[in-house]
Design a protein around this motif. Structure first.
Motif, PDB file in Angstrom:
ATOM      1  N   LYS A   1       0.851  -1.179   0.000  1.00 52.15           N
ATOM      2  CA  LYS A   1       0.000   0.000   0.000  1.00 52.15           C
ATOM      3  C   LYS A   1       0.893   1.238   0.000  1.00 52.15           C
ATOM      4  O   LYS A   1       1.765   1.376   0.860  1.00 52.15           O
ATOM      5  CB  LYS A   1      -0.901   0.004   1.235  1.00 52.15           C
ATOM      6  N   PRO A   2       0.706   2.154  -0.957  1.00 54.66           N
ATOM      7  CA  PRO A   2       1.552   3.349  -0.995  1.00 54.66           C
ATOM      8  C   PRO A   2       1.422   4.183   0.277  1.00 54.66           C
ATOM      9  O   PRO A   2       0.422   4.100   1.005  1.00 54.66           O
ATOM     10  CB  PRO A   2       1.023   4.111  -2.220  1.00 54.66           C
ATOM     11  N   ASP A   3       2.408   5.030   0.510  1.00 57.35           N
ATOM     12  CA  ASP A   3       2.426   5.838   1.727  1.00 57.35           C
ATOM     13  C   ASP A   3       1.470   7.019   1.684  1.00 57.35           C
ATOM     14  O   ASP A   3       0.936   7.419   2.729  1.00 57.35           O
ATOM     15  CB  ASP A   3       3.847   6.364   1.977  1.00 57.35           C
ATOM     16  N   TYR A   4       1.231   7.579   0.490  1.00 61.62           N
ATOM     17  CA  TYR A   4       0.504   8.862   0.447  1.00 61.62           C
ATOM     18  C   TYR A   4      -0.173   9.042  -0.907  1.00 61.62           C
ATOM     19  O   TYR A   4       0.473   8.913  -1.959  1.00 61.62           O
ATOM     20  CB  TYR A   4       1.486  10.007   0.694  1.00 61.62           C
ATOM     21  N   ALA A   5      -1.471   9.340  -0.897  1.00 64.65           N
ATOM     22  CA  ALA A   5      -2.240   9.550  -2.129  1.00 64.65           C
ATOM     23  C   ALA A   5      -2.184  11.011  -2.554  1.00 64.65           C
ATOM     24  O   ALA A   5      -2.256  11.930  -1.719  1.00 64.65           O
ATOM     25  CB  ALA A   5      -3.692   9.130  -1.929  1.00 64.65           C
ATOM     26  N   LEU A   6      -2.094  11.227  -3.862  1.00 58.35           N
ATOM     27  CA  LEU A   6      -1.960  12.569  -4.429  1.00 58.35           C
ATOM     28  C   LEU A   6      -3.155  12.961  -5.291  1.00 58.35           C
ATOM     29  O   LEU A   6      -3.085  13.917  -6.051  1.00 58.35           O
ATOM     30  CB  LEU A   6      -0.672  12.668  -5.248  1.00 58.35           C
ATOM     31  N   GLY A   7      -4.258  12.230  -5.155  1.00 55.62           N
ATOM     32  CA  GLY A   7      -5.462  12.560  -5.909  1.00 55.62           C
ATOM     33  C   GLY A   7      -5.530  11.809  -7.226  1.00 55.62           C
ATOM     34  O   GLY A   7      -4.509  11.429  -7.794  1.00 55.62           O
ATOM     35  N   PRO A   8      -6.743  11.588  -7.754  1.00 53.57           N
ATOM     36  CA  PRO A   8      -6.913  10.817  -8.983  1.00 53.57           C
ATOM     37  C   PRO A   8      -6.603  11.627 -10.233  1.00 53.57           C
ATOM     38  O   PRO A   8      -7.044  12.773 -10.375  1.00 53.57           O
ATOM     39  CB  PRO A   8      -8.395  10.419  -8.937  1.00 53.57           C
ATOM     40  N   HIS A   9      -5.816  11.042 -11.115  1.00 52.15           N
ATOM     41  CA  HIS A   9      -5.535  11.600 -12.446  1.00 52.15           C
ATOM     42  C   HIS A   9      -4.824  12.959 -12.395  1.00 52.15           C
ATOM     43  O   HIS A   9      -4.896  13.736 -13.350  1.00 52.15           O
ATOM     44  CB  HIS A   9      -6.827  11.727 -13.259  1.00 52.15           C
ATOM     45  N   THR A  10      -4.130  13.246 -11.306  1.00 50.26           N
ATOM     46  CA  THR A  10      -3.421  14.524 -11.193  1.00 50.26           C
ATOM     47  C   THR A  10      -2.151  14.538 -12.032  1.00 50.26           C
ATOM     48  O   THR A  10      -1.570  15.589 -12.252  1.00 50.26           O
ATOM     49  CB  THR A  10      -3.043  14.813  -9.734  1.00 50.26           C
ATOM     50  N   ALA A  11      -1.717  13.374 -12.505  1.00 54.91           N
ATOM     51  CA  ALA A  11      -0.453  13.241 -13.244  1.00 54.91           C
ATOM     52  C   ALA A  11       0.691  13.840 -12.429  1.00 54.91           C
ATOM     53  O   ALA A  11       1.406  14.738 -12.867  1.00 54.91           O
ATOM     54  CB  ALA A  11      -0.537  13.874 -14.622  1.00 54.91           C
ATOM     55  N   SER A  12       0.857  13.326 -11.220  1.00 52.90           N
ATOM     56  CA  SER A  12       1.915  13.800 -10.329  1.00 52.90           C
ATOM     57  C   SER A  12       3.254  13.252 -10.816  1.00 52.90           C
ATOM     58  O   SER A  12       3.514  12.055 -10.725  1.00 52.90           O
ATOM     59  CB  SER A  12       1.631  13.355  -8.895  1.00 52.90           C
TER      60      SER A  12
END
Length: 447
Positions: free
Chosen positions: A340-351
């Motif tokens: 499980k990743p540590d931190y989500a950056l929002g959907p489809h933000t292309a981070s």
């Protein structure tokens, strides 16, 4: 008789257009976001049920560029100005010890097999409509500010003849450049403004006629002995078969002298940003996640890179959530093995862009954490990303929600003045942002 048949054909075409248009509108409405982006950010994001339709969702921000004296909007207490303009699709940067800034002016290489068929044609149109369809300049440019006014007043073409270059790393008197198909090494001394030596190819990188995620990034360990290379997948979710994914969707570890290499971490759809967290010397990555499950899925993410770590792609997302689209999973695949990743950056933000703060130069609020360049969505309604955010860290771990640092890349009509990609810390501690649609580098400093 012929006339009647012709009229019948016209009627059928009209009916198909009407029905198809209606289905498209229904599908688009069905895929519209039900959550705010903030709900899909942080250490505990909401993960909803997938929502798909007969037609994929496209919501592309038309590129319009910046007018004279027009800038993005910085957060309170910060200011922004153009460090350099007139570049050709600047994507990635490297700050050198003397303050010079290297910029990869680059775009996608020819990849004929990636644009075959209907889905390939659609992908090509999306790239062109989003301002990424031009020919690659294939060069590394050196920017220099000689008078201290925070504007690059000298510009040199350091390297040419490259093949869609992206990541760069400096180790002693050696400059490493990640082309789309190879990791190259050049002799280079800080202060040089041109490299004429032929490159030494340290190792081939996965490319070929598909080369779906073409960008290859590279960072070096603090002692310079190892290089870590980010290699994206050859498809969205393995839809071309897993044979074409060999060596891809992974972080490579490469010996800086010999080129000997191994897969360090895998199951990461499109890892782009790589950076060392300064308090722990842990390698972190920004990962651009999969499409086609609706506007609320799947969150892009920021996570520590664990040796031998499997992050789920293409069979699972956000740890153990199954994606039923990929075929022929390995017989030994275990759902619980997906990290499980540590931190989500929002959907489809292309981070994509990732760099860590190096002190309080931008203020106490930005002293400990990561800056992330979000290139922006093309398939979320409403759009997400199109900004630079900051994620606070405590004791080497991300906390809270992302903080907006630089916004205003979209106008009120949803058109794109620019799209942020790479981020880097300048020698004086300012934040540099590569804008590949605006064709400039922004400099963010304390007011």
């Amino acid at each position: 008789m012929i006339k009647r048949a012709f009229l019948s054909m016209i009627a059928i075409v009209i009916l198909v257009v009407i029905v198809g248009g209606a289905l498209f509108l229904v599908t688009r409405g069905h895929q519209r976001a039900t959550l705010d982006v903030a709900a899909v950010e942080g250490t505990n994001p909401q993960i909803v049920e997938p929502r798909t339709g007969l037609f994929p969702l496209f919501k592309i921000a038309k590129p319009i560029g910046w007018k004279a004296n027009q800038t993005p909007t910085p957060a309170a207490g910060l200011k922004v100005q153009a460090f350099a303009t007139g570049l050709v699709h600047p994507r990635w940067m490297l700050t050198l010890p003397n303050g010079d800034v290297l910029v990869a002016e680059t775009n996608a290489p020819p990849k004929p097999a990636d644009h075959s068929g209907f889905s390939g044609w659609v992908e090509k149109q999306i790239q062109e409509d989003a301002g990424a369809g031009g020919k690659s300049a294939n060069r590394i440019t050196l920017l220099r500010d000689t008078n201290g006014d925070s504007i690059a007043d000298q510009r040199f073409v350091l390297l040419t003849g490259l093949n869609s270059p992206f990541g760069m790393a400096l180790v002693g008197d050696q400059l490493y450049v990640a082309d789309t198909d190879a990791l190259l090494r050049f002799p280079f001394k800080v202060g040089d403004t041109k490299i004429t030596a032929k490159p030494y190819k340290l190792v081939d990188l996965p490319a070929g006629p598909i080369n779906h995620h073409w960008t290859k990034n590279v960072v070096a360990t603090p002692d310079g002995s190892k290089l870590y290379v980010a290699v994206g997948s050859n498809s969205n979710v393995g839809d071309r078969g897993m044979r074409v994914e060999e060596g891809r969707a992974a972080i490579w570890e490469v010996d800086a002298k010999t080129g000997a290499h191994r897969i360090y971490a895998y199951g990461v759809r499109n890892p782009v940003g790589l950076a060392w967290e300064p308090a722990t010397n842990q390698l972190w990555m920004a990962v651009n996640e999969r499409d086609g499950l609706g506007s609320d899925l799947v969150p892009d993410y920021l996570t520590a890179v664990q040796f031998g770590g499997f992050y789920g792609w293409p069979w699972f997302y956000w740890g153990g959530y199954p994606d039923g689209r990929p075929k022929d999973p390995p017989p030994d695949l275990i759902q619980d093995s997906a990290i499980k990743p540590d931190y989500a950056l929002g959907p489809h933000t292309a981070s994509l862009g990732l760099t860590f703060a190096t002190g309080e130069t931008l203020g106490l609020a930005y002293a400990d954490g990561a800056f992330i360049g979000q290139h922006g969505s093309w398939n979320r309604d409403p759009p997400s990303g199109y900004k630079v955010v900051f994620v606070n860290f405590r004791k080497g771990q991300p906390v809270g929600k992302p903080i907006d640092v630089l916004t205003g890349f979209l106008d009120p009509k949803g058109r794109a003045h620019g799209r942020p990609v790479g981020v880097a810390i300048a020698k004086d501690g300012a934040l540099l942002v590569a804008d590949d649609v605006g064709n400039r580098i922004w400099r963010v400093a304390r007011r």
